[in-house]
Every structure is written in C-alpha cells, then in structure tokens.
Design a protein around this motif. Structure first.
Motif, PDB file in Angstrom:
ATOM      1  N   THR A  92       0.834  -1.205   0.000  1.00 52.30           N
ATOM      2  CA  THR A  92       0.000   0.000   0.000  1.00 52.30           C
ATOM      3  C   THR A  92       0.876   1.267   0.000  1.00 52.30           C
ATOM      4  O   THR A  92       1.931   1.300   0.633  1.00 52.30           O
ATOM      5  CB  THR A  92      -0.977  -0.012   1.205  1.00 52.30           C
ATOM      6  OG1 THR A  92      -1.780   1.150   1.137  1.00 52.30           O
ATOM      7  CG2 THR A  92      -0.274  -0.034   2.542  1.00 52.30           C
ATOM      8  N   GLY A  93       0.430   2.251  -0.740  1.00 52.21           N
ATOM      9  CA  GLY A  93       1.107   3.548  -0.765  1.00 52.21           C
ATOM     10  C   GLY A  93       2.410   3.587  -1.536  1.00 52.21           C
ATOM     11  O   GLY A  93       3.217   4.506  -1.346  1.00 52.21           O
ATOM     12  N   CYS A  94       2.641   2.611  -2.407  1.00 55.22           N
ATOM     13  CA  CYS A  94       3.937   2.631  -3.112  1.00 55.22           C
ATOM     14  C   CYS A  94       3.783   3.043  -4.573  1.00 55.22           C
ATOM     15  O   CYS A  94       4.720   2.927  -5.348  1.00 55.22           O
ATOM     16  CB  CYS A  94       4.658   1.306  -2.963  1.00 55.22           C
ATOM     17  SG  CYS A  94       3.706  -0.045  -3.575  1.00 55.22           S
ATOM     18  N   GLY A  95       2.581   3.512  -4.958  1.00 54.65           N
ATOM     19  CA  GLY A  95       2.438   4.130  -6.279  1.00 54.65           C
ATOM     20  C   GLY A  95       1.756   3.303  -7.342  1.00 54.65           C
ATOM     21  O   GLY A  95       1.925   3.589  -8.531  1.00 54.65           O
ATOM     22  N   LYS A  96       0.945   2.348  -6.958  1.00 52.85           N
ATOM     23  CA  LYS A  96       0.244   1.523  -7.965  1.00 52.85           C
ATOM     24  C   LYS A  96      -0.804   2.352  -8.711  1.00 52.85           C
ATOM     25  O   LYS A  96      -0.831   2.377  -9.936  1.00 52.85           O
ATOM     26  CB  LYS A  96      -0.438   0.317  -7.291  1.00 52.85           C
ATOM     27  CG  LYS A  96       0.517  -0.669  -6.669  1.00 52.85           C
ATOM     28  CD  LYS A  96      -0.198  -1.843  -6.072  1.00 52.85           C
ATOM     29  CE  LYS A  96      -1.139  -1.488  -4.943  1.00 52.85           C
ATOM     30  NZ  LYS A  96      -0.483  -0.895  -3.757  1.00 52.85           N
ATOM     31  N   SER A  97      -1.674   3.024  -7.920  1.00 48.89           N
ATOM     32  CA  SER A  97      -2.731   3.820  -8.549  1.00 48.89           C
ATOM     33  C   SER A  97      -2.122   4.957  -9.353  1.00 48.89           C
ATOM     34  O   SER A  97      -2.602   5.268 -10.454  1.00 48.89           O
ATOM     35  CB  SER A  97      -3.669   4.387  -7.478  1.00 48.89           C
ATOM     36  OG  SER A  97      -4.222   3.339  -6.753  1.00 48.89           O
ATOM     37  N   HIS A  98      -1.060   5.529  -8.806  1.00 50.01           N
ATOM     38  CA  HIS A  98      -0.357   6.624  -9.497  1.00 50.01           C
ATOM     39  C   HIS A  98       0.126   6.130 -10.875  1.00 50.01           C
ATOM     40  O   HIS A  98      -0.096   6.790 -11.893  1.00 50.01           O
ATOM     41  CB  HIS A  98       0.834   7.051  -8.630  1.00 50.01           C
ATOM     42  CG  HIS A  98       1.681   8.117  -9.234  1.00 50.01           C
ATOM     43  ND1 HIS A  98       1.395   9.463  -9.110  1.00 50.01           N
ATOM     44  CD2 HIS A  98       2.807   8.051  -9.979  1.00 50.01           C
ATOM     45  CE1 HIS A  98       2.309  10.161  -9.748  1.00 50.01           C
ATOM     46  NE2 HIS A  98       3.183   9.328 -10.277  1.00 50.01           N
ATOM     47  N   ASN A 196      -1.695   5.777   3.502  1.00 53.12           N
ATOM     48  CA  ASN A 196      -2.073   6.398   2.225  1.00 53.12           C
ATOM     49  C   ASN A 196      -3.382   7.158   2.414  1.00 53.12           C
ATOM     50  O   ASN A 196      -4.387   6.571   2.819  1.00 53.12           O
ATOM     51  CB  ASN A 196      -2.221   5.318   1.150  1.00 53.12           C
ATOM     52  CG  ASN A 196      -2.400   5.899  -0.237  1.00 53.12           C
ATOM     53  OD1 ASN A 196      -2.463   7.121  -0.410  1.00 53.12           O
ATOM     54  ND2 ASN A 196      -2.462   5.040  -1.228  1.00 53.12           N
ATOM     55  N   SER A 199      -6.215   5.509  -0.121  1.00 53.86           N
ATOM     56  CA  SER A 199      -5.864   4.113  -0.363  1.00 53.86           C
ATOM     57  C   SER A 199      -7.005   3.383  -1.079  1.00 53.86           C
ATOM     58  O   SER A 199      -8.166   3.474  -0.676  1.00 53.86           O
ATOM     59  CB  SER A 199      -5.567   3.438   0.975  1.00 53.86           C
ATOM     60  OG  SER A 199      -5.333   2.086   0.775  1.00 53.86           O
ATOM     61  N   SER A 200      -6.672   2.659  -2.127  1.00 52.61           N
ATOM     62  CA  SER A 200      -7.695   1.883  -2.839  1.00 52.61           C
ATOM     63  C   SER A 200      -8.086   0.705  -1.960  1.00 52.61           C
ATOM     64  O   SER A 200      -7.212  -0.013  -1.479  1.00 52.61           O
ATOM     65  CB  SER A 200      -7.123   1.345  -4.152  1.00 52.61           C
ATOM     66  OG  SER A 200      -6.424   2.356  -4.813  1.00 52.61           O
ATOM     67  N   GLY A 237      -3.365  -2.532  -2.344  1.00 52.47           N
ATOM     68  CA  GLY A 237      -2.038  -2.905  -1.829  1.00 52.47           C
ATOM     69  C   GLY A 237      -2.109  -3.806  -0.617  1.00 52.47           C
ATOM     70  O   GLY A 237      -3.051  -3.740   0.166  1.00 52.47           O
TER      71      GLY A 237
HETATM   72  N1  LIG Z   1       6.460   7.680  -8.866  1.00 50.62           N
HETATM   73  C1  LIG Z   1       5.854   8.568  -8.081  1.00 50.62           C
HETATM   74  N2  LIG Z   1       6.172   9.834  -8.133  1.00 50.62           N
HETATM   75  C2  LIG Z   1       5.580  10.722  -7.348  1.00 50.62           C
HETATM   76  N3  LIG Z   1       4.639  10.449  -6.449  1.00 50.62           N
HETATM   77  C3  LIG Z   1       4.255   9.182  -6.347  1.00 50.62           C
HETATM   78  C4  LIG Z   1       4.832   8.178  -7.150  1.00 50.62           C
HETATM   79  N4  LIG Z   1       4.277   7.029  -6.816  1.00 50.62           N
HETATM   80  C5  LIG Z   1       3.373   7.305  -5.852  1.00 50.62           C
HETATM   81  N5  LIG Z   1       3.347   8.576  -5.569  1.00 50.62           N
HETATM   82  C6  LIG Z   1       2.492   9.222  -4.579  1.00 50.62           C
HETATM   83  O1  LIG Z   1       2.396   8.357  -3.458  1.00 50.62           O
HETATM   84  C7  LIG Z   1       1.086   8.377  -2.921  1.00 50.62           C
HETATM   85  C8  LIG Z   1       0.540   6.968  -2.850  1.00 50.62           C
HETATM   86  O2  LIG Z   1       0.442   6.456  -4.135  1.00 50.62           O
HETATM   87  P1  LIG Z   1      -0.750   5.532  -4.595  1.00 50.62           P
HETATM   88  O3  LIG Z   1      -2.055   5.978  -4.071  1.00 50.62           O
HETATM   89  O4  LIG Z   1      -0.598   5.368  -6.030  1.00 50.62           O
HETATM   90  O5  LIG Z   1      -0.339   4.210  -3.849  1.00 50.62           O
HETATM   91  P2  LIG Z   1      -1.018   2.788  -3.992  1.00 50.62           P
HETATM   92  O6  LIG Z   1       0.077   1.813  -4.135  1.00 50.62           O
HETATM   93  O7  LIG Z   1      -2.041   2.789  -5.032  1.00 50.62           O
HETATM   94  O8  LIG Z   1      -1.689   2.616  -2.583  1.00 50.62           O
HETATM   95  P3  LIG Z   1      -2.966   1.748  -2.221  1.00 50.62           P
HETATM   96  O9  LIG Z   1      -2.611   0.344  -2.478  1.00 50.62           O
HETATM   97  O10 LIG Z   1      -3.195   2.009  -0.772  1.00 50.62           O
HETATM   98  O11 LIG Z   1      -4.068   2.212  -3.079  1.00 50.62           O
HETATM   99  C9  LIG Z   1       0.277   9.274  -3.809  1.00 50.62           C
HETATM  100  O12 LIG Z   1       0.152  10.523  -3.201  1.00 50.62           O
HETATM  101  C10 LIG Z   1       1.083   9.367  -5.072  1.00 50.62           C
HETATM  102  O13 LIG Z   1       0.919  10.600  -5.698  1.00 50.62           O
END
Ligand SMILES: Nc1ncnc2c1ncn2[C@@H]1O[C@H](COP(=O)(O)OP(=O)(O)OP(=O)(O)O)[C@@H](O)[C@H]1O
Length: 818
Positions: A92-98, A196, A199-200, A237
C-alpha cells in the motif's frame, strides 16, 4: 509461441512523511542493467539482494517513460488482436494507482491514435467496461445497482468473462473514455489509512475490448475480425494492520485484500514452479479474472511498485520476490481471430450479403429473391385485409350494439377464414406468372433501390458504431504514430535478435535460478528454526535427565546409609535385591516394596502355668508399602483383648522366652552395652526417629514387640519398687517421650482399649532409664543396675512377682528385665 510475463519495477520517490522521519533509502535502481538492489537486514546478506527484471525505473522516472518503455508494447499487441494485461502490484502507498492512472491515460491516447490514423478500410469497434472487486464481490463502476447480479463465467472460446449485465460502452475517442473512467473512479472504494490518504480498498479492472475489421472490396477474400482485449488492473495494496491502523470496515477490507493478494501470490508461485502443478485460480475472484493473463492467452506486464524507505524494506523484499517469480510464468498469447461473438463480424456478414446481391449478375438469384419478396408482399396484403376486417367488425359492433357473443362468433369465423386462406384470396384466383414486362422491370428497379438503401443503412450503423481513419488528414498525428510504430518495431526486432542469441533463455534461467535460490534460502531458514527448537528440547531433556540422576543418587545414598540399620533377619540387606523385588503399582502410582521386616521363627507355643508371664515376641511386619489395614490391626487388638480376657481363666504353660532368645553371647553383649551406658541420658532414652509402630495391647498377657524393640518405659521401671498390686497403670504414666497413647473409640473407659505406639529406638537407647545412685551409677532399688542385671541373668530370668496378682498389667510394667 509462449512468452514470459514481463516484469518491470518502479520505485517511487521518498514522500515527505518518510523524509521527516529520517528514513534511509535502501533501494538502488540501475536502469541500464535492469537491476534493483535492496539492502535488507532480514534478507540475511550484508551487501543487499540484487534482482534483475525486464525493466527498472527509479524515483526520477516519469510515468510517460515507463509507459513508452514497457506499456506501449502491450497496447500495440492489443491492436494486433492479442489479449494484454498490465497490472500494478505492491505494498500500500507505493504508487500503484499513481502508475495505473498514468497508464490508462496513455493507453487510451495510444489506442485512439492508432485507430484514427488507420486506413479507411480499417474499422474498429471499441468497448469499455470498468469494474472493481470489493470484499470478493464484483461491482460495476459504470452503473449503479447491477452489482449483485455480476458473476464470473468461464467459456472455452471467450475465456473468463463477466456475466449478469456488466455495462460495456461503445467508445469512440480518448476523451469519452476518460470521462467514463473518471465516473468509475468516483464510484470506486477508496479511504484514508495511516499509510495512504487515498488508499484503494478494492482491485479495479478497466477492460478495453477492441475489434478490428478490414473492409475488403474483394468479395472473394474473407475478411477476418480480430479482437484484442486489454485489462488494466490497479490492485489494492497489501497492508499490515499495525501500520495502516485499519479498524472496522477498513480492517475487513484489508483482510479481503490480503486474502486475494495471497491467492494471487499462490497462483504466481504455482505457475512459476511449473511442472504441471495445480494452479489455484479459483481461490479468489481476482485470480479467476486474471486467469488468461497469468499462464493463458495474454501478453502480460507486471509493474512491481516499491518504496525506497528502510521502514518498508520487508514488504519491498516480498514484492521483489513475487516479481522475480512472476518472470518465470509462461503465457501463450495468440491473435484472437474471428471470435464467435464479435459484433463486427455480424455487421460484416450483413454487408457482404447485400454487396453480393447488388453486384451479382446472376438473374436466378434476383428472380428467386423477387418471387420471395412477391410472396411476402401477397402475404402482407392478406394480413392487412384480416386486420381491416377485424377493425370493421369492431366498429359495426360498437355502432349497432351487437352482443359480445355475436361479435365473438363473427371474429371466430373470420379467424378460420384467414387461417384457411379464404381472406385475401377469395376473389383473387391463382394467376400463372407472366414473363417480365415493363411493370415487372419497374418493380425490380424499386427493389434494387430498396436493397441499396438497406446496405447504406448497415454501413451507416457501422459508421456510427465503429471508428477508424478519422484523423487521416492529421499529419502531425500520423507522424507521431509512424514514429511510435518504428520504435516498437525496432524494439521487437532487437528483442528477437537477443532471443536468438540466447539472451532470452539466459534471462529465463537467471529468473529460475533466483526463485530456486529464494526457495533454498527459505528452507535454510526453516532448518535453522528447527535446529534451534531441537537444541532447546535437547537442553531441557538433559536438565531433566541430570535432575533424575541426582535424585536417584540421593535415593541410593539414603538407602546405603540405611542398610546397616536394617533389622537382623531382614531378607533384603542389599539395596539391589530390594530394588529387584520391588514392583510398580499402577493404581497407586508408586512402588510396592518388598517386606523388609525380619522373619524370626517363634518358638512353638507350649502350656505355661497361669501365673507365669508370657512374653511372646511377635515379629512385627511394618507395612512399608503404606498398605496397612488399620482396621485389621484394631480388630486384632480387639481380639487379643478378648482373648486375654478369656485366657485369664486358662492355664497355659508358655515357653520361657528368655531361655530361647537370650543366649549367653547375647547376654554378654548386652551387659557390655549396659556398662557403657553410664553416660546415658535418661531423657534421650526413647528415640522418636525412624522405625515402624508397634502395637502393645495393654491387657494381654503377652507383649507384641519387635525383636529389637525390647524396651520399657524408664519411669514405669523406675517406679516398679513403689508399685502396688492394686494399682492400675494410668495413661499419664504411659505418656512418655517417644511413646504415644491413642484412645480406642470403642471403649474409652477401659484401659485395655488403649494402644501405645512407639518409635523403635536403637538398641542402646532402648534400655530402660534406671534410677541413678549418688555416685552417678545406675541404681535399681538398693543395687546398682549391673549388679541387678547380673543377678537376674544368673537366674536367666527374673520373674516379675507383681504380675501374679495383676494379670492385666502388661507392657512396660512387664517388660523383661536383664
Ligand atoms: N512515482 C511517483 N512519483 C511521485 N509520487 C508518487 C509516485 N508514486 C506514488 N506517488 C504518490 O504516493 C502516494 C501513494 O500512491 P498511490 O495511491 O498510487 O499508492 P497505492 O500503491 O495505489 O496505494 P494503495 O494500495 O493504498 O491504493 C500518492 O500521493 C502518489 O501521488
């Protein structure tokens, strides 16, 4: 041809929170060598673990570059009719949705760029659907209220699909798609956690189905429809409750997310292991939905998203391990040609038929068609007449107020006439067909025009639904498309060349080696754990064994110390023999010891004069097994008391015990002891330690004593001189140190019912307490004790005169004197 799942790793930059907390960067990305190094203390290596993937992207990489490098290949394959899947995996929070949001945007641009710049003959039909898997339930993100009906179905031709009314929207451009995706995102479950802010809470799957048809003017060559399907999957995540602080609904969601991710992990592991292992696709909806993408007919890209922070090192390690394993999965992508349910195919068939009819010079077909149409027209005329007749009747009925019954009858007759063909043919007799005249040619022309209009209609419908070639005149777009295509072609040829050189297999072997190494390390860890457990057990067993040995030693020592004090005549003077004779009693959970009391044969009872005192020494059998039956003893005592009462009147001549037992040598020994007894402390005469209890029936004419317990109460003996024949021995007199007096509940008033228990003293201590003279020598009456004993012994036995008149006096008062 099979190909591996492609895996790319993307590491996000440190976020402000991590920077504030002073987290350390533990991830190093080396994009040229496609390596990712993780310094992880728990990994067990000091220098960090190195993983190699198909591509790696550091924190500075943009989503655009990630897409161009690894995403566009998949989209291009979908345009060619392959299935494609891109999914983001990670903590979680490592940028998947991003990452996936950026991918969706670019994918849609890419697809519509390709369709719009395609040639005029190419027709595309794009359908978009968007769903989420929330708490193991499918939910349509493009409409409300249908979610309960959605189910997953498997079909050999279609693969896994969603049944139950998932909305599939025909889309024409990227903007329309973006609007729909935005709508879906708003419906998607997301919530704030400690890790996050958005968080999704579900896995989201955006599916774009693209059908392609090349409209060929050449009617002889069959045009094929291709259908590529692209899944863009944003997984929720994996998360640890302790870190996200999830409670209530969030916790429930987290449990469901982790379960489905673990099912996905299992599927990846099983597929990576290969060798026909069972793949547990059915363990979750997510794995069922991704069935084709993992190990099936699809080109798949996995983007492993990781965090650079040392706080997340463990999760990063786990993500990298799964990603490395996923590289070993083999898919079998094929172009999906002419799928049975393709919409474009239906339109194409219709078009072809119409074209065929228009352009065919075959008059027979036209004639056949004309006859068919003529018959249809005639039938329509008859139907028309029937409807008119019904209407007329109804009107008549209303005007003339005909009864309902009459109307029903009229209608029935009309129906029969219509069914038998009476209506429409009543006045028209079958006319034989005439050769085509001018009228016929006119009619034919009319029909041809009609068919043309129908074809135009189909084309219009196709135009309306399908896309393709809209931006043919847009040179800039065409140039971009051309550039991308060339780049991709170069990439593909480079990959092919490297595969031919054997690099592909090297990577493959490398991936397998990595996963084998991981498995070996896991096993080594487990072995270490088991070894530690075994060592713990061994240590505790050793301690227990040592303790047991010590206790055994103590027992042996105690026994060894006791052996010299065993009574003469004991059959077990040796502790080993006693041990061998002991038996274990399960009921009592203790050892049953052998009888260690001496067995000295008693002389046969003989008749003695009534007034003679009989000291019948009965060897006592101490119950070392604690199995004594006190009732028996009491009964015995009672019986003996009774016997004594009855034996008062008997004249029994009993043997002289002293003669029997006190032989010369023993007497001498005893005398020697007596001589040494000058320092003897009267207060310590009666030992309380050790030994068994003897029962002395006070009213009997014999005394039951152990062979070595020939003792008496000092005070009683001391008082012998002052003893009066009528005097009864009081209980207080008997209550000497080392002796205990118990009251018999059966007859408390009687002295007979008192039993005396005593501890067996050692022989020296057992000597009676004799009155001392002024010089410290023991005195007995007016004689010293030695003189007295000598006297007694010379006559071998001194009869106690008091017993003549007091037969009830027993025990101490009747103790033998030496
Ligand atoms: N490569 C990147 N560059 C800049 N910011 C990033 C990057 N990846 C992630 N972030 C930022 O980190 C935060 C968390 O990212 P994100 O929501 O995509 O995580 P996630 O893996 O989808 O989490 P979850 O599983 O909880 O949904 C967001 O604010 C996003 O903008």
């Amino acid at each position: 041809m099979s190909e591996s799942v492609k895996v790319a790793v993307r590491c996000r930059p440190m976020n402000s929170k991590e920077q504030q907390q002073g987290c350390r960067n533990v991830v190093t990305i080396d994009s040229p060598s496609k390596c990712c190094t993780l310094e992880c203390p728990s990994a067990g290596t000091g220098n960090g673990k190195v993983y190699q993937f198909d591509a790696t992207f550091g924190p500075e990489a943009t989503t655009e570059s990630v897409y161009e490098n690894v995403g566009s290949v998949i989209v291009e394959a979908v345009l060619d009719g392959y299935n494609g899947t891109v999914f983001a995996y990670g903590q979680t929070g490592c940028g998947k949705s991003h990452t996936m949001r950026g991918f969706i945007e670019r994918t849609l641009d890419h697809i519509f760029e390709a369709t719009s710049t395609a040639s005029a003959e190419m027709r595309y039909l794009a359908l978009l659907s968007y769903l989420e898997i929330y708490n193991e339930r499918l939910r349509d993100l493009l409409q409300d209220g249908m979610s309960d009906l959605l189910t997953l179905k498997e079909d050999p031709n279609r693969g896994t699909y969603v049944a139950g009314g998932l909305r599939e929207v025909t889309v024409k451009d990227a903007a329309e798609c973006a609007r729909l995706v935005e709508q879906g995102d708003r419906r998607r479950a997301a919530a704030a956690t400690k890790m996050n802010a958005a968080s999704s809470r579900s896995h989201a799957v955006l599916t774009l189905s693209l059908e392609t048809l090349a409209i060929n003017d050449d009617s002889k060559t069959e045009n094929t429809v291709k259908r590529g399907r692209l899944h863009l999957v944003d997984l929720a995540g994996s998360e640890r409750q302790a870190r996200t602080g999830a409670t209530g609904d969030r916790l429930k969601e987290a449990a469901s997310i982790n379960l489905s991710l673990s099912a996905l992990g299992n599927v990846i592991s099983a597929l990576a292991a290969g060798q026909g292992r069972h793949v547990p696709y059915r363990d979750s909806k997510l794995t069922r939905l991704l069935r084709d993408s993992l190990g099936g007919n699809a080109r798949t890209l996995m983007i492993a998203c990781i965090s650079p922070s040392d706080m997340d090192a463990e999760e990063t390690l786990s993500t990298l391990r799964y990603a490395a394993r996923a590289r070993c999965i083999k898919n079998k992508p094929v172009i999906n040609e002419d799928p049975k349910d393709a919409l474009l195919r239906q339109y194409q068939l219709e078009l072809q038929r119409l074209k065929k009819l228009l352009e065919s010079g075959d008059q027979s077909i036209l004639k056949e068609l004309s006859m068919k149409e003529l018959n249809e027209e005639e039938e329509n005329d008859g139907q028309k007449k029937y409807v008119e007749e019904v209407e007329r009747l109804k009107k008549e009925c209303e005007d003339s107020n005909l009864s309902a019954q009459k109307l029903r009858e009229e209608l029935e007759t009309l129906k029969i006439q219509y069914e038998t063909g009476a209506i429409g043919n009543t006045d028209a007799k079958p006319v034989p067909r005439q050769p085509m005249d001018e009228q016929d040619l006119e009619r034919e022309e009319r029909r041809r025009k009609k068919r043309e209009a129908a074809m135009q209609e189909v084309l219009k419908r196709l135009e309306k639904l399908t896309i393709g070639g809209e931006e043919q005149g847009n040179t800039e777009l065409r140039r971009r498309r051309e550039k991308r295509r060339k780049k991709l072609e170069a990439l593909a040829s480079a990959l092919e060349a490297s595969a031919q050189e054997g690099n592909g297999s090297v990577f493959q072997v490398y991936g397998q080696l990595r996963s084998t190494e991981d498995a070996l390390k896991r096993m080594a860890k487990r072995v270490k754990q088991l070894e530690a457990e075994a060592a713990d057990l061994q240590a505790s067993w050793d301690a227990e064994r040592r303790d047991l040995l010590r206790r055994e030693l103590l027992t042996s020592q105690i026994c060894d110390a006791m052996v010299p004090h065993l009574r003469p005549g004991c059959p077990f003077r040796d502790i080993v023999a006693a041990r061998a004779a002991a038996t274990w009693c399960d009921e009592l959970s203790r050892w049953r010891l052998p009888d260690v009391s001496p067995h000295i044969p008693l002389p046969p009872p003989t008749l003695v004069p009534k007034d003679n005192i009989q000291y019948n020494i009965v060897p006592s059998k101490p119950d070392l097994n604690n199995n004594s039956n006190s009732k028996n003893n009491e009964d015995e005592i009672g019986n003996e008391a009774d016997n004594e009462e009855s034996s008062e009147h008997e004249e029994i001549k009993k043997p002289d015990i002293v003669d029997t037992y006190f032989r010369r040598s023993r007497i001498d020994k005893l005398l020697a002891h007596v001589r040494q007894a000058k320092t003897f402390e009267p207060t310590n005469r009666l030992s309380r330690s050790g030994g068994s209890e003897d029962t002395i029936p006070l009213a009997g004419n014999h005394l039951q004593l152990n062979a070595l317990n020939l003792q008496t109460s000092a005070s009683v003996i001391g008082d012998m001189d002052s003893y009066k024949p009528t005097q009864r021995l009081s209980t207080s007199t008997l209550a000497q140190p080392g002796w205990t007096l118990e009251e018999n509940s059966l007859n408390k008033s009687s002295f007979l019912n008192h039993t005396i228990k005593k501890n067996p003293p050692r022989i020296l201590e057992a000597l009676p307490s004799y009155p001392q003279g002024t010089n410290g020598a023991f005195k007995f009456g007016n004689k010293s004790i030695s003189e007295r004993i000598s006297d007694k012994l010379s006559s071998r036995f001194i009869e106690n005169e008091v017993t003549e008149n007091h037969p009830t006096l027993v025990g101490h008062a009747r103790s033998p004197t030496y």
